[in-house]
Design an enzyme around this catalytic site. Structure first.
Site, short mmCIF file in Angstrom:
data_model
loop_
_atom_site.label_atom_id
_atom_site.label_comp_id
_atom_site.label_asym_id
_atom_site.label_seq_id
_atom_site.Cartn_x
_atom_site.Cartn_y
_atom_site.Cartn_z
N LYS A 268 -95.13 -14.95 44.96
CA LYS A 268 -96.56 -15.07 44.62
C LYS A 268 -97.29 -15.46 45.89
O LYS A 268 -96.74 -16.09 46.78
CB LYS A 268 -96.75 -16.16 43.55
P1 NAD Z 1 -109.00 -11.18 36.78
O1 NAD Z 1 -109.47 -11.87 38.00
O2 NAD Z 1 -109.11 -9.71 36.67
O3 NAD Z 1 -109.71 -11.82 35.50
C1 NAD Z 1 -109.73 -13.21 35.25
C2 NAD Z 1 -110.66 -13.45 34.08
O4 NAD Z 1 -110.62 -14.83 33.75
C3 NAD Z 1 -112.12 -13.12 34.40
O5 NAD Z 1 -112.72 -12.48 33.28
C4 NAD Z 1 -112.74 -14.50 34.59
O6 NAD Z 1 -114.13 -14.53 34.31
C5 NAD Z 1 -111.94 -15.28 33.56
N1 NAD Z 1 -112.04 -16.73 33.73
C6 NAD Z 1 -111.99 -17.44 34.88
N2 NAD Z 1 -112.19 -18.74 34.60
C7 NAD Z 1 -112.37 -18.82 33.26
C8 NAD Z 1 -112.62 -19.88 32.35
N3 NAD Z 1 -112.75 -21.14 32.80
N4 NAD Z 1 -112.75 -19.60 31.04
C9 NAD Z 1 -112.63 -18.34 30.57
N5 NAD Z 1 -112.39 -17.30 31.38
C10 NAD Z 1 -112.27 -17.54 32.70
O7 NAD Z 1 -107.46 -11.66 36.58
P2 NAD Z 1 -106.32 -10.92 35.76
O8 NAD Z 1 -105.58 -10.04 36.68
O9 NAD Z 1 -106.89 -10.41 34.49
O10 NAD Z 1 -105.32 -12.16 35.47
C11 NAD Z 1 -105.54 -13.03 34.37
C12 NAD Z 1 -104.25 -13.81 34.11
O11 NAD Z 1 -103.19 -12.88 33.84
C13 NAD Z 1 -103.75 -14.68 35.27
O12 NAD Z 1 -103.10 -15.81 34.74
C14 NAD Z 1 -102.72 -13.79 35.94
O13 NAD Z 1 -101.77 -14.53 36.68
C15 NAD Z 1 -102.11 -13.14 34.71
N6 NAD Z 1 -101.41 -11.89 35.01
C16 NAD Z 1 -102.05 -10.83 35.56
C17 NAD Z 1 -101.36 -9.63 35.78
C18 NAD Z 1 -102.04 -8.40 36.31
O14 NAD Z 1 -101.41 -7.33 36.30
N7 NAD Z 1 -103.29 -8.47 36.73
C19 NAD Z 1 -100.00 -9.54 35.45
C20 NAD Z 1 -99.37 -10.64 34.88
C21 NAD Z 1 -100.08 -11.81 34.66
#
Ligand code: NAD
Length: 420
Positions: free
Chosen positions: A109
């Site tokens: 990571k």
């Molecule tokens: P992203 O940056 O695309 O989206 C994050 C979202 O969270 C945004 O809509 C943001 O506004 C929201 N957010 C931030 N702070 C917030 C709060 N206090 N309350 C409510 N919403 C809030 O990120 P992502 O890629 O969608 O990742 C989201 C989660 O999924 C993370 O934990 C990431 O590690 C996990 N994840 C992502 C992937 C991937 O393929 N992108 C894969 C596995 C896990």
């Protein structure tokens, strides 16, 4: 260094889950410590010139938890809360996730402590390119392969691929996954994590005899994962009644129109003010009745304050580490919520990343349908393994999923032995 890591709350969570599972497995002490601690912790400073001419220095991290079963694989996060401890915890979870899914990767990571919302595209590009240069000696398609995470996207991966390839003197698509299709990104990678979350929710509904057409879901986070989870759930006929993001939370008893919301968020950068729903307090939203609750944003949002009040039938952990160990104990005592633990629930992303890496190494492109069908087969297999292990061993889905992942890594380390 151990002390610094252990002061971080998210790292504490990852270690506490590991220790609990290692105790459950009665893991041999000779391999236990080797599985627990990261192999490499890289910290770099990343100086860039801001658009106003000032120079600013950012801190960037890359943690490679172990390389015993292949290159490390894991996302790159841009967020103000990024720290070495957080990145190390996320790398550790990636290990168990890759092993659970049967992927030939260790966990990695990375992240840069920054607020991408306050940076211009030009500044984000410079930050990404300079960070890649700083960690260049430690990455490669056989060593460490990056992917998007919070605050990064396929454009970020395109810049990393460009820097690495320019330096190598030839195009090296296998250095990243989640990049644009024009650069040999995989069809289906953008929606893979959300698609997988929605698919697993329907598998849990089948076990609980919940009918999709009358089911409801609440989602925290409407970025890559949250929005594609919402989109796929609505395609299955499941009504998404509550959605929140960093700008606020919205509610509609009749179900939110997800395609309209996606267009709205694309224009306004947030769900707040969406005309097709009413505002709701974001914390209250999490404890409303629903069939599936999907935290898809931050860590530690299901905690000792709200775990007893949740009114969902399924808790689908789309985010990494959304539930604290104390909340886990509350949920285990309640025993009325079907948990899909993070390392299984959001594994769609890394699984299609693996498919992308394989396609890149072979210079071969699969169709979207082929990718999503292969993804569902892998998720189905892992889901059955976890639920059967939990039933057989009378333990929680979290301990079952972690056990399957940790056992796999421990066996690989034991088989390789200790050098020198
Ligand atoms: P992203 O940056 O695309 O989206 C994050 C979202 O969270 C945004 O809509 C943001 O506004 C929201 N957010 C931030 N702070 C917030 C709060 N206090 N309350 C409510 N919403 C809030 O990120 P992502 O890629 O969608 O990742 C989201 C989660 O999924 C993370 O934990 C990431 O590690 C996990 N994840 C992502 C992937 C991937 O393929 N992108 C894969 C596995 C896990």
């Amino acid at each position: 260094m151990k002390k610094d890591l252990l002061e971080n709350k998210i790292f504490q969570m990852a270690v506490s889950q590991f220790d609990r599972t290692a105790d459950f497995l009665e893991l041999d002490s000779s391999v236990r410590e080797r599985c627990k601690w990261p192999k490499r912790l890289i910290t770099v400073t990343v100086p860039i010139q801001r658009d106003n001419g000032d120079t600013e220095v950012f801190f960037g991290y890359r943690v490679q938890h172990h390389l015993s079963r292949g290159p490390v694989k894991g996302g790159l996060r841009y967020h103000p809360s990024v720290s070495l401890g957080e990145v190390a915890a996320l790398a550790m979870w990636m290990n168990w996730k890759c092993a659970l899914m049967g992927l030939p990767f260790g966990g990695g990571k990375g992240g840069i402590t920054c607020d991408p919302l306050t940076l211009s595209i030009h500044e984000i590009e410079n930050l990404t390119r300079r960070f890649t240069m700083e960690i260049l000696p430690f990455i490669g398609p056989e060593t460490d392969v990056m992917a998007p995470d919070m605050g990064t996207n396929e454009q970020t991966m395109a810049w990393i691929t460009d820097v690495y390839s320019t330096h190598a003197g030839h195009f090296v698509p296998g250095i990243t996954t989640g990049k644009p299709v024009e650069l040999l990104g995989s069809e289906g990678r953008t929606q893979a994590t959300g698609h997988g979350v929605a698919f697993l929710i329907t598998r849990a509904f089948d076990k609980l005899n919940i009918k999709e057409k009358s089911a409801t879901a609440i989602i925290q986070g409407f970025g890559n994962v949250g929005s594609y989870t919402a989109f796929t759930l609505s395609r299955y006929g499941i009504s998404v009644t509550g959605i929140s993001d960093v700008t606020g939370a919205i509610w509609n008893d009749q179900g939110i129109n997800i395609e309209e919301l996606m267009r709205y968020v694309h224009e306004t950068r947030g769900v707040k003010g969406f005309p097709g729903a009413e505002p709701i307090d974001p914390d209250e939203m999490l404890i409303q009745p629903c069939d599936a609750l999907v935290p898809a944003a931050l860590e530690r949002v299901i905690n000792e304050k709200n775990a007893a009040q949740l009114q969902c039938r399924v808790l689908a952990e789309a985010a990494n580490g959304p539930t604290t160990p104390l909340a886990d104990i509350i949920l285990e005592t309640r025993n009325d919520i079907f948990l899909i633990p993070d390392i299984l629930c959001n594994a769609g992303g890394v699984t299609v990343s693996y498919f992308e890496w394989v396609q890149n190494l072979q210079r071969y492109q699969w169709s979207e349908q082929e990718v999503l069908t292969k993804l569902e087969t892998k998720l189905e297999t892992a889901f059955e393994k976890v639920t059967q292990f939990a039933e057989r061993s009378q333990t929680s889905h979290r301990i079952a999923a972690l056990s399957l992942g940790i056992e796999e890594v421990a066996s690989a380390k034991s088989a390789r032995g200790l050098f020198p």
